[in-house]
Design an enzyme around this catalytic site. Structure first.
Site, mmCIF file in Angstrom:
data_model
loop_
_atom_site.group_PDB
_atom_site.id
_atom_site.type_symbol
_atom_site.label_atom_id
_atom_site.label_comp_id
_atom_site.label_asym_id
_atom_site.label_seq_id
_atom_site.Cartn_x
_atom_site.Cartn_y
_atom_site.Cartn_z
ATOM 1 N N SER A 152 34.617 43.024 33.580
ATOM 2 C CA SER A 152 35.712 42.554 34.391
ATOM 3 C C SER A 152 35.480 42.263 35.960
ATOM 4 C CB SER A 152 36.863 43.685 34.441
ATOM 5 O OG SER A 152 37.421 43.401 33.291
ATOM 6 N N LYS A 197 36.089 39.135 37.018
ATOM 7 C CA LYS A 197 37.442 38.445 37.433
ATOM 8 C C LYS A 197 37.649 38.178 38.929
ATOM 9 C CE LYS A 197 39.714 40.981 33.346
ATOM 10 N NZ LYS A 197 38.878 41.500 32.689
ATOM 11 N N TYR A 245 36.838 33.322 28.629
ATOM 12 C CA TYR A 245 37.018 34.785 29.147
ATOM 13 C C TYR A 245 35.695 35.707 28.644
ATOM 14 C CZ TYR A 245 38.830 39.462 29.503
ATOM 15 O OH TYR A 245 39.141 40.674 29.818
ATOM 16 N N TYR A 252 42.545 49.087 37.757
ATOM 17 C CA TYR A 252 43.655 49.258 36.848
ATOM 18 C C TYR A 252 44.390 50.311 37.176
ATOM 19 C CZ TYR A 252 39.500 46.948 34.769
ATOM 20 O OH TYR A 252 38.436 46.237 34.730
ATOM 21 N N VAL A 301 33.828 47.474 32.560
ATOM 22 C CA VAL A 301 33.560 48.484 31.351
ATOM 23 C C VAL A 301 32.011 48.501 31.176
ATOM 24 C CG1 VAL A 301 35.780 48.583 30.365
ATOM 25 C CG2 VAL A 301 34.173 47.035 29.434
#
Ligand code: GLN
Length: 303
Positions: free
Chosen positions: A63, A66, A187, A239, A257
């Site tokens: 991530s 992102k 993605y 998050y 992760v």
């Protein structure tokens, strides 16, 4: 500031934390990583480098990609982005469907899975080959070889049930314009990017330097756009543990992760840490602690 000595000190001090977290295994290819891997890299805006441990070994950035995704989209559509994705912390897990249902397919922010998927859908409107463009963008930021790990990509695709649900749900709410599989292909590719701590710290330096790559002087984002990306990293980069990160560390940052975390001290440096054992929020246990100790010992943060 004697960063090298401080890094060594922190590196040794956090060793007892090994074994407290768990390597992500919901994507089988990620579960194969050695849990004892541990690297730290600091790159300063004036060209200094301080590193220790496995700082030059590549790992799955997941991530953290992102942030690159968001920067690419801001360069193309700027503020229009916020018509289809929000800028609020989610307070929910990164792959939560519940909130998305409640908010009718508009993701809370670009750093949860659904948010990144909408950003990809926007990129698809403007780029012929977003997968290639992503690699060129990262190369521009760091000058090193960066690539997609095909085993991780295949594994993400094979076990991507929740991500499929997220994109399908947003398509039902007309917030995804392209075919679901096209969005997911980009993605999963982004999640499978491999980079080292060194490469990550280097490629995030423009965010510590008001949007300009220090080595080349090239402007990637305006000063104001850079402030916004950093603000989002501070409030949404971890998050449902974003508050905790701001509280203990006090820096804009982003986790993945794969066990990587990157953070920036504006006007000064970027730092990347990699340790694959994660807490229940999906953030690296040791990575969080390293950054907490670093900001506490140096007295540096954005506050
Ligand atoms: N590939 C992961 C997923 O989509 C990325 C999530 C993350 O790093 N938090 O589930």
């Amino acid at each position: 500031m004697k960063f090298q000595a401080l890094l060594e000190e922190i590196y040794n001090e956090v060793q007892p934390l090994f074994g407290q977290g768990q390597v992500a295994d919901y994507i089988p290819a990620l579960g194969k990583v050695d849990p004892r891997k541990f690297g730290i890299s600091i790159q300063t805006v004036n060209g200094q480098s301080f590193e220790t441990g496995d700082a030059n070994e590549k790992f799955s950035i997941q991530s953290i990609s992102k942030v690159f995704n968001l920067a690419m989209a801001i360069r193309i559509v700027d503020e229009q982005l916020w018509e289809r994705v929000g800028v609020e912390p989610s307070g929910n897990p990164f792959n939560s469907l519940v909130q998305l249902e409640h908010e009718r397919g508009i993701p809370r922010n670009p750093f949860i899975n659904s948010g990144a998927q909408v950003v990809i859908d926007i990129l698809l409107e403007h780029l012929d080959n977003p997968n290639e463009e992503m690699l060129s963008f990262v190369k521009k930021l760091r000058y090193e070889d960066v690539y997609y790990n095909d085993a991780v990509f295949q594994s993400e695709k094979e076990y991507g049930y929740t991500n499929q649900a997220l994109v399908n749900f947003m398509k039902a709410h007309k917030n995804i314009m392209h075919p679901v599989d096209t969005v997911l292909d980009v993605y999963y590719h982004q999640c499978s990017i491999e980079m080292s701590c060194h490469g990550l710290a280097k490629s995030f330096l423009f965010l510590a330097n008001n949007g300009i790559i220090p080595d080349t002087g090239e402007r990637i984002l305006t000063k104001s756009q850079t402030k916004r990306v950093n603000a989002l990293m501070l409030t949404c980069g971890f998050y449902d543990q974003a508050g905790m990160f701001a509280y203990h560390v006090g820096l804009p940052g982003k986790s993945g992760v794969g066990g990587g975390i990157v953070a920036v001290i504006p006007e000064e440096l970027s730092i990347a840490v990699w340790s694959p054992e994660l807490n229940t929020y999906g953030n690296s246990v040791i990575g969080m602690k390293v950054l907490e100790l670093l900001t506490t010992r140096t007295g540096k943060s954005v506050f």
